[in-house]
Design an enzyme around this catalytic site. Structure first.
Site, short mmCIF file in Angstrom:
data_model
loop_
_atom_site.label_atom_id
_atom_site.label_comp_id
_atom_site.label_asym_id
_atom_site.label_seq_id
_atom_site.Cartn_x
_atom_site.Cartn_y
_atom_site.Cartn_z
N ASP A 1 0.84 -1.20 0.00
CA ASP A 1 0.00 0.00 0.00
C ASP A 1 0.87 1.25 0.00
OD1 ASP A 1 -2.27 1.85 0.69
OD2 ASP A 1 -3.26 -0.09 0.78
N ARG B 1 -13.19 8.49 6.27
CA ARG B 1 -13.16 9.45 7.38
C ARG B 1 -14.50 10.14 7.62
NH1 ARG B 1 -8.09 9.81 9.41
NH2 ARG B 1 -6.38 9.10 8.08
N HIS C 1 -1.30 2.50 -5.11
CA HIS C 1 -1.05 3.91 -5.44
C HIS C 1 0.30 4.27 -4.82
CE1 HIS C 1 -1.89 4.93 -1.27
NE2 HIS C 1 -3.00 4.22 -1.35
N ARG D 1 -8.61 18.61 10.32
CA ARG D 1 -9.14 17.28 9.99
C ARG D 1 -8.67 16.17 10.92
NH1 ARG D 1 -6.65 15.31 4.34
NH2 ARG D 1 -7.04 13.25 5.24
N ARG E 1 -10.79 7.70 11.52
CA ARG E 1 -11.32 6.56 10.78
C ARG E 1 -11.02 5.26 11.52
NH1 ARG E 1 -7.47 5.95 5.40
NH2 ARG E 1 -5.49 5.96 6.49
N ARG F 1 -3.13 18.13 4.57
CA ARG F 1 -2.59 16.77 4.40
C ARG F 1 -2.57 16.41 2.92
NH1 ARG F 1 -2.57 12.02 8.21
NH2 ARG F 1 -2.90 10.09 7.04
N ARG G 1 -15.19 10.72 -0.22
CA ARG G 1 -14.46 9.53 0.23
C ARG G 1 -14.99 9.09 1.58
NH1 ARG G 1 -7.96 8.42 0.52
NH2 ARG G 1 -8.04 6.93 2.22
N ALA G 2 -15.13 7.78 1.74
CA ALA G 2 -15.90 7.23 2.85
C ALA G 2 -15.14 7.14 4.16
CB ALA G 2 -16.40 5.84 2.47
N SER H 1 -6.58 4.17 -1.83
CA SER H 1 -6.66 2.73 -1.58
C SER H 1 -8.00 2.14 -1.98
CB SER H 1 -6.37 2.45 -0.11
OG SER H 1 -5.12 2.98 0.24
#
Length: 559
Positions: free
Chosen positions: A28, A289, A472, A206, A213, A170, A286-287, A81
């Site tokens: 990853d 967080r 990635h 954030r 998460r 970030r 995007r899920a 990811s």
């Protein structure tokens, strides 16, 4: 599907045997970039990955892992990811996250669905609250989508709007928050001129506020809840621009970690707590967080922290964040329908499958790999193992993470000879790369490399085949760069650390004693991406891929 004569049966590959044990390793956040001191993969001792790269030239290549190759809107969009594992498992490219939202906003379809109808019922008497990451980073959210949603909602009857911002730093440069807040404030001024009572109500960084998460730290969500819902925070300001500028003056301040704040009126009262009858939209596409906040907003039974108040609201996500939990139950944009994934085909064709990672990436190697679908396709054919991740620390503290434990589980699964596919995700280079700690990321890359060695050694013992790739980039470039590619420096002359993913391609390597002679990477698919990997792996299992899959990366030549 049955009525159309659909069959799961795959055709046998004309000259590749069935029944080999294949290890599918996903590193990853492991991209390929120029070697320099900020390329942690280059600096780290990674003899196993080096040997794959420097071995047979037709058994190693690069594939695209960002932008349109994984269903994202443009070539400026970093991979992530979730979309990476979707592509690796599905074998086809599906419009993803940001792109789905872009399409729905451009067509106006976002305003025609059940999700928008649900929140619209609050417009007459309640407030519309928009909560999300405020930046143009394109990983979790994008400012222009928030701007369009503000415009569209106000044109469709929203009279009172409150925005709860989360600063980034970030996925974009630290310090850019001020400009994003100013841009948003300008839009809100225009809305107010048109008679819409629209303003920023709260905020925070954030990593301090809301965007935790995997249930790592519920205090992060609680800090957000207190500010957004209760209107309570340690810092109170008259304006968001003032808030961000002031909070950034603290020593070591960083957009990611700004403390929670609320905006108050002249009497010191919070301008936008969430109350009964209001509507709430979480604007991130995007899920990962958003799931924890979604639980707090939606679940009646909830014990993760004291919510004090649980307002009766109409809540919708920008997208559905968890297909398994059906969370949230209402959403503005529907997910891609990913069907017929390689994993489902293979188990229907007798391929016994083992998948393993630690908590932070377990969902990727199972749920996302299988087309955003939870659980097993055929329980008697599959085993998924989750190793608990370290919790309560940042990953640079113990950068080896659970790489060794994951490799041991994979080794044991391979040597048991019970499975035909043994699939793992090694999270180190991504999770430690995100901390921006270069020394720790070097340790992380070495640990991942050692884990790969243990898995390849097991494949050697059983006469199997390995496929090693990544989802990635991240650890291969840890510094922000100018247009010429030179490292950017901050005011004090220090390099600016890059904590985000990258736009770099990722390696894929094949080999092992079970690889049939004459198998090599084709030369006619230079633009191949992650979605080409599924057909490749199906071939190595001895099957032809379905005709609509992205083409395989391999060919068999007569020696």
């Amino acid at each position: 599907m049955g009525s159309s004569g659909f069959s799961w049966k795959l055709n046998d590959h004309s000259n590749l045997p069935k029944g080999k044990i294949i290890s599918m390793v996903v590193l990853d956040g492991w991209g390929e970039a120029n070697p320099d001191q900020y390329n942690c993969i280059h600096v780290a001792q990674t003899p196993t990955m080096d040997s794959l790269k420097n071995g047979a030239p037709d058994k190693w290549r690069l594939v695209k892992a960002h932008g349109t190759a994984v269903g994202l809107p443009t070539e400026d969009d970093m991979g992530n990811s979730e979309v990476g594992h979707n592509a690796l498992g599905a074998g086809r490219i599906f419009a993803q996250g940001a792109k789905l939202v872009d399409l729905a906003l451009a067509s106006g379809k976002i305003y025609e669905g059940d999700g928008f109808a649900h929140i619209k019922d609050s417009f007459a008497t309640g407030t519309l609250h928009l909560i999300g990451l405020l930046s143009d980073g394109g990983v979790h959210s994008r400012l222009d989508q928030l701007q369009l949603l503000l415009k569209g909602a106000s044109e469709r009857g929203a009279k009172r709007i409150r925005v709860h911002i989360l600063t980034d730093g970030r996925d974009v440069l630290d310090g850019s928050s001020v400009g994003f807040v100013e841009t948003l404030e300008n839009d809100l001024v225009k809305l107010r001129e048109n008679g819409v009572d629209a303003q920023i109500a709260s905020g925070g960084g954030r990593m301090q506020v809301t965007m935790d998460r995997y249930e790592n730290d519920w205090d992060v969500v609680k800090r957000g809840w207190d500010a957004q819902v209760l209107g309570e925070a340690p810092h109170k300001f008259k304006s968001a621009v003032e808030a961000v500028k002031k909070l950034r003056e603290a020593p070591k301040a960083n957009d990611q970690y700004l403390p929670p704040f609320v905006i108050v009126d002249d009497s010191g009262k919070a301008v936008g707590p969430i109350v009964d009858g209001d509507a709430v939209v979480t604007c991130n596409f995007r899920a990962d967080r958003m799931v924890m906040l979604a639980k707090a907003l939606e679940y009646k039974d909830f014990d993760k922290f004291d919510r004090v108040r649980f307002p009766k609201i109409r809540y919708a996500g920008m997208l559905q964040y968890d297909g398994e939990l059906k969370l949230p139950s209402r959403y503005l944009v529907s997910p891609p329908e990913i069907d017929r994934t390689s994993g489902e085909y293979l188990v229907h064709n007798g391929v016994r499958t083992f998948a393993c990672s630690e908590t932070v990436k377990f969902g990727h190697v199972t749920f996302f790999w299988n087309g955003n679908r939870s659980g097993y396709f055929k329980p008697e054919m599959e085993e998924y193992v989750e190793i608990p991740s370290d919790s309560g620390i940042t990953f640079n503290v113990l950068p080896k993470m659970k790489a060794l434990e994951i490799a041991e589980k994979a080794r044991d699964a391979i040597l048991s000879r019970k499975f035909h596919q043994v699939r793992v995700n090694l999270p180190n280079s991504d999770m430690v790369g995100h901390t921006g700690d270069i020394e720790a990321t070097i340790v992380a890359c070495k640990a991942a490399d050692e884990a790969v060695k243990m898995i390849l050694d097991a494949i050697e013992q059983v006469g199997g085949i390995y496929v090693v790739t990544a989802d990635h980039g991240n650890a291969e470039d840890m510094v922000k760069r100018n247009k010429k590619g030179e490292p950017l420096l901050d005011k004090s002359g220090n390099i600016q650390i890059l904590t985000s993913h990258t736009l770099q391609p990722v390696p894929i390597a094949i080999g092992g004693p079970g690889l049939a002679p004459g198998v090599r990477f084709r030369k006619d698919i230079p633009g191949g991406g992650l979605a080409n990997v599924a057909a490749t792996v199906m071939n190595l299992h001895g099957f032809e891929a379905p005709s609509d899959y992205e083409p395989t990366l391999i060919e068999v030549v007569d020696n």
